[in-house]
Write a protein that holds these residues in place. Structure first.
Motif, short mmCIF file in Angstrom:
data_model
loop_
_atom_site.label_atom_id
_atom_site.label_comp_id
_atom_site.label_asym_id
_atom_site.label_seq_id
_atom_site.Cartn_x
_atom_site.Cartn_y
_atom_site.Cartn_z
N ARG A 3 0.65 -1.42 -0.04
CA ARG A 3 -0.09 0.12 -0.10
C ARG A 3 0.95 1.25 0.08
NH1 ARG A 3 -3.68 -1.84 4.77
NH2 ARG A 3 -3.04 0.14 5.53
N LEU A 4 1.95 1.28 0.42
CA LEU A 4 2.85 2.44 0.50
C LEU A 4 3.92 2.44 -0.80
CD1 LEU A 4 3.77 2.67 4.03
CD2 LEU A 4 2.08 4.05 2.75
N PRO A 5 4.45 3.41 -1.21
CA PRO A 5 5.10 3.53 -2.71
C PRO A 5 6.65 3.33 -2.45
CG PRO A 5 4.41 5.83 -1.88
CD PRO A 5 3.95 4.71 -0.96
N PHE A 6 7.27 2.24 -1.77
CA PHE A 6 8.41 1.91 -1.38
C PHE A 6 9.01 1.44 -2.82
CE2 PHE A 6 7.13 2.15 2.82
CZ PHE A 6 8.14 3.16 3.14
N ASP A 7 10.26 1.74 -3.27
CA ASP A 7 11.31 1.11 -4.36
C ASP A 7 12.17 0.12 -3.67
OD1 ASP A 7 10.34 3.35 -6.36
OD2 ASP A 7 11.27 4.62 -4.55
N THR A 8 12.28 0.41 -2.33
CA THR A 8 13.53 -0.42 -1.84
C THR A 8 13.20 -1.01 -0.42
OG1 THR A 8 15.18 1.00 -3.05
CG2 THR A 8 16.02 -0.27 -1.19
N LEU A 9 13.91 -2.05 -0.18
CA LEU A 9 13.66 -2.89 0.94
C LEU A 9 14.88 -3.00 1.80
CD1 LEU A 9 11.17 -3.80 2.78
CD2 LEU A 9 11.53 -6.09 1.59
N LYS A 10 15.26 -2.42 2.94
CA LYS A 10 16.34 -2.55 3.68
C LYS A 10 16.30 -3.48 4.58
CE LYS A 10 19.38 0.69 3.50
NZ LYS A 10 20.12 2.08 3.86
N ILE A 11 17.15 -4.70 4.70
CA ILE A 11 17.29 -5.70 5.76
C ILE A 11 18.02 -5.09 6.73
CG2 ILE A 11 17.65 -8.01 6.17
CD1 ILE A 11 17.61 -8.79 3.06
N ASP A 12 17.59 -5.11 7.93
CA ASP A 12 18.39 -4.64 9.18
C ASP A 12 19.74 -5.53 9.27
OD1 ASP A 12 18.24 -2.94 11.45
OD2 ASP A 12 18.55 -4.89 12.53
N ARG A 13 20.77 -4.57 9.82
CA ARG A 13 21.90 -5.34 9.94
C ARG A 13 22.03 -6.41 11.06
NH1 ARG A 13 23.20 -0.35 10.13
NH2 ARG A 13 22.12 0.73 11.67
N TYR A 14 21.11 -6.28 11.97
CA TYR A 14 21.26 -7.43 12.95
C TYR A 14 21.13 -8.77 12.26
CZ TYR A 14 19.75 -10.84 16.44
OH TYR A 14 19.71 -11.90 17.01
N PHE A 15 20.14 -8.89 11.45
CA PHE A 15 19.77 -10.18 10.70
C PHE A 15 21.10 -10.59 9.57
CE2 PHE A 15 15.55 -8.30 11.48
CZ PHE A 15 15.08 -9.35 12.49
N VAL A 16 21.44 -9.57 9.25
CA VAL A 16 22.62 -9.85 8.11
C VAL A 16 23.98 -10.42 9.01
CG1 VAL A 16 23.98 -8.83 6.53
CG2 VAL A 16 21.74 -8.13 6.40
N ARG A 17 24.07 -9.46 10.07
CA ARG A 17 25.48 -10.08 10.88
C ARG A 17 25.26 -11.35 11.28
NH1 ARG A 17 26.07 -4.31 13.47
NH2 ARG A 17 24.78 -5.24 15.02
N THR A 18 23.92 -11.93 11.81
CA THR A 18 23.83 -13.24 12.58
C THR A 18 23.50 -14.10 11.69
OG1 THR A 18 21.63 -12.44 13.33
CG2 THR A 18 23.38 -11.73 14.61
N MET A 19 23.29 -13.95 10.23
CA MET A 19 22.82 -15.01 9.52
C MET A 19 23.55 -16.29 9.26
SD MET A 19 22.97 -13.31 5.63
CE MET A 19 24.64 -12.74 5.05
N ALA A 20 24.91 -16.00 9.34
CA ALA A 20 25.79 -17.15 9.48
C ALA A 20 25.86 -17.90 10.72
CB ALA A 20 27.44 -16.54 9.10
N THR A 21 25.55 -17.58 11.80
CA THR A 21 25.56 -18.09 13.08
C THR A 21 24.08 -18.54 13.63
OG1 THR A 21 25.79 -16.19 14.21
CG2 THR A 21 27.76 -17.36 13.76
N ASP A 22 22.71 -17.83 13.02
CA ASP A 22 21.54 -17.98 13.69
C ASP A 22 20.71 -18.26 12.40
OD1 ASP A 22 19.07 -17.55 14.23
OD2 ASP A 22 19.73 -16.09 15.79
N GLU A 23 20.02 -19.79 12.48
CA GLU A 23 19.53 -20.43 11.33
C GLU A 23 18.08 -19.34 11.34
OE1 GLU A 23 16.97 -24.22 10.41
OE2 GLU A 23 18.64 -24.32 11.57
N GLY A 24 17.44 -18.89 12.38
CA GLY A 24 16.48 -18.05 12.20
C GLY A 24 16.71 -16.71 11.56
#
Length: 160
Positions: free
Chosen positions: A65-86
């Motif tokens: 419903r909102l006119p976004f062009d870009t979605l930014k993934i928060d750094r917490y999820f990116v930094r922990t993706m190698a060690t946290d399956e969730g």
């Protein structure tokens, strides 16, 4: 909105060249008012990025419903993706969601080439973080970008 209109007129930037980042929490404070302002900014020629996606309690319906062009993934999820399956599943899901909604996806907090490769394998469009460069002055940023264009890609520095 009037400031953005003036800046775009004064600089002659083409539509979409100026991208404004809005945090998920800012939108959720008053989603109806945010929608009006975001549509006005979009009509003025600004591109819009939803920052810190996944850290608040937004409804996914706002993405359509909102006119976004870009979605930014928060750094917490990116930094922990190698060690946290969730975290890894969230990053993968947000990339897929962005693709399905025809949004650019930017991963924040990319700290090394391994993270960049993992994000690239997921189909993430862009990475942002100290793995590419520290915060730079305008002059340093210009040099960095000019050097990056020599081979067509920004370097990812291995961090020890």
């Amino acid at each position: 909105v009037s400031d953005v209109v003036k800046i775009l007129a004064d600089t002659g930037l083409p539509a979409g060249a100026l991208k404004l980042e809005v945090t998920e929490s800012d939108v959720m404070r008053d989603p109806d008012r945010a929608a009006v302002i975001l549509r006005s900014l979009r009509q003025a020629g600004a591109a819009l990025a939803l920052d810190d996606f996944g850290t608040g309690f937004s409804s996914l319906s706002y993405l359509t419903r909102l006119p976004f062009d870009t979605l930014k993934i928060d750094r917490y999820f990116v930094r922990t993706m190698a060690t946290d399956e969730g975290s890894a599943k969230i990053v993968s899901s947000v990339v897929k969601l962005g693709q399905d909604l025809a949004l650019e996806v930017v991963a924040e907090g990319v700290e090394n080439a391994g993270m960049a490769r993992q994000l690239l394998s997921l189909g993430c469009d862009y990475g942002q973080g100290f793995g590419y460069a520290p915060a730079l002055s305008p002059q340093e940023a210009e040099v960095y970008l000019n050097e990056s264009y020599v081979d067509g890609a920004a370097p990812v520095k291995a961090r020890g």
